[in-house]
Design an enzyme around this catalytic site. Structure first.
Site, PDB file in Angstrom:
ATOM      1  N   GLU A 272      38.464  42.058  45.021  1.00 26.59           N
ATOM      2  CA  GLU A 272      37.703  41.774  43.803  1.00 26.59           C
ATOM      3  C   GLU A 272      38.554  41.881  42.538  1.00 26.59           C
ATOM      4  OE1 GLU A 272      34.582  40.684  43.931  1.00 26.59           O
ATOM      5  OE2 GLU A 272      34.556  40.913  46.108  1.00 26.59           O
ATOM      6  N   GLU A 294      37.187  40.917  33.354  1.00 23.29           N
ATOM      7  CA  GLU A 294      37.342  39.596  33.952  1.00 23.29           C
ATOM      8  C   GLU A 294      38.541  38.880  33.338  1.00 23.29           C
ATOM      9  OE1 GLU A 294      34.531  35.647  34.514  1.00 23.29           O
ATOM     10  OE2 GLU A 294      33.607  37.631  34.340  1.00 23.29           O
TER      11      GLU A 294
END
Length: 532
Positions: A272, A294
Site C-alpha cells: 500500500e 498519497e
C-alpha cells in the site's frame, strides 16, 4: 445468413451494455444505472465503492441495487407490443404545491403533493430517484427522504431512556456482536500517549511486540520509511488496540499468532505504501511505509476526495461533515497513513473510534499523517470487521472459521483471504494471480522468514479464483440500525417507535456504538419524547 447472425449478436451486445459497466472502485448516487453480469441495475440509494449489484436477490431491500433488466432472449418473430394504456391523470393535491413526479430532481426543502398530502424533501438524492422506495407517502422508506408538511400532528409517544438502553442491549446481545465489540475495544488516548519504547508500564501486547520487533529491526524492516513512521508511533498504535498480539485466552500460541499478525500487516504496508523502486539499495520487501500521504499530494492540496459523500444534503455528508480551514479552503480526504485512509466516511468512522467524535479528524485530517494515527489507522482496519467480510485479525487468530458458503467461494484461512478483505474486488477472483497479489505474497514470505513464522505448503497465499464474501458467509451479520416500519396498533399512527438491525447501511447508526439505537429512534421518529 452470417450477416444476419452478426447483426443479431451486435444488437444483443448493445442491449446488454445499455448502461455503463459497473465499476467496483466508484461510488454511485441514488438513481444511477449500470450493467453488471448480464443485467441492468439501478441504485436505490447511495452506493459506496465495492457495493456490488447482486443478481440473485429476491427482495429489492436486500441490496442497494435493484435489477431493472436482464439480457433479452432472441425472438426471431417478436410479438408486437400491445397498445399502451393512456396514463391516468395526475392526482389533485390538497394544496397549490406541485404533484410529485418520480425521477424529477428535487432539492432539500422542496414541497410536493402526493395522494392527498404535502411532503417536504429532507434528503435530495433519495427524493430525486425513480425508485418507488422513497415515493412520498407510499414507498416503504418514504419518511427517510420526506417529511409530512402541514398536516395535523399526531400525539407524541413518551419513551424512557432506560427502556431504549435495555432494548439496544437485548438486540446486540448476540455471540457475534459481543465478540466483535471485544475485538475492537481500545485503550484511552491518555494511556496511549504514555507508551514509550522500553517503558516498564507499557501494556502487555506492546511488550510482546517490542520483544519481536526491536527498534533496530524496525529500521531494518523499513529503512526508507517516511520520518513520521517512528518506532514509538508504531508501539503507540499497537497499544491502542489491546486485541493485537494479546495474551491467549484459549491456550493458543500467542507469540506465534503475533508473529503471523505482524508479517501479514507489514506485507500489506509495503504493497500500500511502498516505494516500489526496481533499483534500490534495499530489497522490495524493505521499501514499505515510504508514503505517508498519497503520492503527489500534500496539505495544500485542497478539495480532494470531496465528491458526493461531502454533499451536506446526503446522509453521508450529514453524518461525516466535510470541513474547511480558517481561510475557507475545503480540506482534502486523500490517502494518508499506512492504510492510505481516504474519503470523509472513513475519516469519520476512524475519528469516532479514536476520539468518540467524528469531527476531530474531519477537521484535522493531517493528524492521520503526522501522528501515531498514521499506523493506528491501518491497525484499526486490520481489527475491524466489514461484514460480510471478517477482520484480518479474526483470520490470523483463528476466530473466523469459514462455513460451507465460504469454502464454496474459495474463502479459507490463510494469507490469501486477507488480500481478498483488503482489495479483493481488484486483485482477486481471476484465473491467474495478478501482480499486486504476487507482490503481497513475496513480502509476506520475506517478513515471515524474518520473524520466524512457518509458512506451510498448505496455506493459501494467493486469491486467484477466490470469490467475494457474501451474505451467506459465516462473518455476515446485521450491523446497522434503521427505522423499523412495523405496524404497532397501540402506538400513535401505528408507528413502531423502534429501530432494527440490518446488513445494509443508509446512515451512521452502528450496533458497535453504544447509544446509536437511541440516535436512530430519535432520527426516525422526530415526535418521540425521551425521558431520563
Amino acid at each position: 445468413m452470417a450477416l444476419s447472425l452478426l447483426t443479431v449478436s451486435m444488437l444483443v451486445s448493445f442491449q446488454l451494455h445499455a448502461y455503463d459497466k459497473y465499476d467496483i472502485n466508484k461510488a454511485y448516487t441514488g438513481g444511477a444505472k449500470v450493467t453488471w453480469q448480464g443485467g441492468d441495475f439501478e441504485a436505490q440509494w447511495y452506493a459506496n465503492p465495492g457495493e456490488t449489484p447482486n443478481p440473485t436477490i429476491t427482495h429489492n431491500w436486500e441490496n442497494v441495487w435493484k435489477k431493472i433488466g436482464a439480457v433479452p432472449d432472441i425472438d426471431p418473430e417478436p410479438t408486437p407490443d400491445p397498445e399502451p394504456t393512456p396514463p391516468a391523470p395526475p392526482e389533485t393535491g390538497p394544496s397549490d404545491y406541485p404533484q410529485y413526479q418520480p425521477g424529477k430532481q428535487y432539492k432539500m426543502g422542496e414541497i410536493v403533493s402526493n395522494h392527498g398530502n404535502d411532503y417536504q424533501c429532507q434528503v435530495a438524492n433519495w427524493c430525486s430517484g425513480e425508485s418507488s422506495v422513497y415515493a412520498p407517502g407510499e414507498g416503504w422508506a418514504w419518511d427517510s427522504a420526506w417529511s409530512l408538511h402541514g398536516g395535523a400532528s399526531e400525539p407524541d409517544l413518551e419513551l424512557s431512556q432506560k427502556a431504549l438502553d435495555e432494548h439496544e442491549a437485548a438486540l446486540t446481545n448476540t455471540e457475534q456482536l459481543i465478540a466483535v465489540k471485544k475485538a475492537i475495544r481500545t485503550l484511552s488516548n491518555d494511556q496511549v500517549e504514555q507508551i514509550k519504547p522500553g517503558a516498564s508500564n507499557n501494556p502487555a501486547n506492546v511488550k510482546r511486540v517490542e520483544a519481536l520487533v526491536t527498534a533496530a529491526k524496525w529500521d531494518t524492516f523499513f529503512p526508507h520509511r517516511a520520518p513520521a513512521y517512528t518506532y514509538e508511533n508504531f508501539l503507540k498504535a499497537v497499544g491502542k488496540f489491546p486485541v493485537l498480539c494479546a495474551d491467549s485466552e484459549n491456550g493458543q500460541d500467542a507469540e506465534g499468532i503475533c508473529k503471523k499478525t505482524l508479517a501479514t500487516m507489514f506485507a500489506h504496508f509495503v504493497q500500500e505504501t511502498g516505494e516500489h523502486a526496481s533499483e534500490s539499495d534495499v530489497a522490495q520487501w524493505q521499501q514499505g511505509l515510504h508514503w505517508v500521504r498519497e503520492m503527489g499530494l500534500d496539505e495544500t492540496s485542497y478539495d480532494k476526495y470531496t465528491g458526493a459523500t461531502c454533499d451536506p444534503t446526503t446522509w453521508q455528508g450529514k453524518a461525516w461533515p466535510c470541513a474547511k480551514d480558517s481561510q475557507g479552503n475545503a480540506l482534502s480526504y486523500f490517502g494518508r497513513g499506512a492504510k492510505q485512509l481516504s474519503y470523509n466516511f472513513n475519516y469519520g468512522v476512524f475519528s469516532q473510534a479514536m476520539y468518540g467524535d467524528v469531527n476531530v479528524l474531519l477537521k484535522e485530517p493531517h493528524l492521520v499523517a503526522d501522528t501515531w494515527l498514521n499506523l493506528a489507522s491501518a491497525i484499526f482496519f486490520y481489527v475491524q470487521p466489514q461484514p460480510p467480510k471478517p477482520s484480518m485479525q479474526a483470520v490470523m487468530d483463528g476466530s473466523w472459521q469459514p462455513n460451507a458458503a465460504d469454502k464454496a467461494n474459495g474463502l479459507v484461512p490463510g494469507f490469501g483471504v486477507t488480500t481478498q478483505i483488503i482489495n479483493g474486488g481488484v486483485e482477486c477472483g481471476g484465473s491467474v494471480e495478478i501482480q499486486q497479489s504476487l507482490n503481497r505474497i513475496e513480502y509476506y514470505k520475506a517478513f515471515a522468514k524474518q520473524l520466524g513464522v512457518s509458512v506451510p505448503d498448505s496455506e493459501v497465499l494467493g486469491c486467484k479464483g477466490m470469490k467475494q464474501f457474501s451474505e451467506e458467509s459465516s462473518a455476515a451479520m446485521p450491523l446497522f440500525w434503521v427505522k423499523d416500519d412495523s405496524y404497532v396498533a397501540e402506538n400513535p399512527g401505528g408507528k413502531s417507535y423502534a429501530c432494527k438491525l440490518v446488513n445494509w447501511q443508509e446512515n451512521d447508526f452502528s450496533a458497535l456504538t453504544k447509544g446509536d439505537y437511541t440516535r436512530c429512534v430519535k432520527a426516525s421518529f422526530p415526535d418521540v419524547v425521551i425521558k431520563d
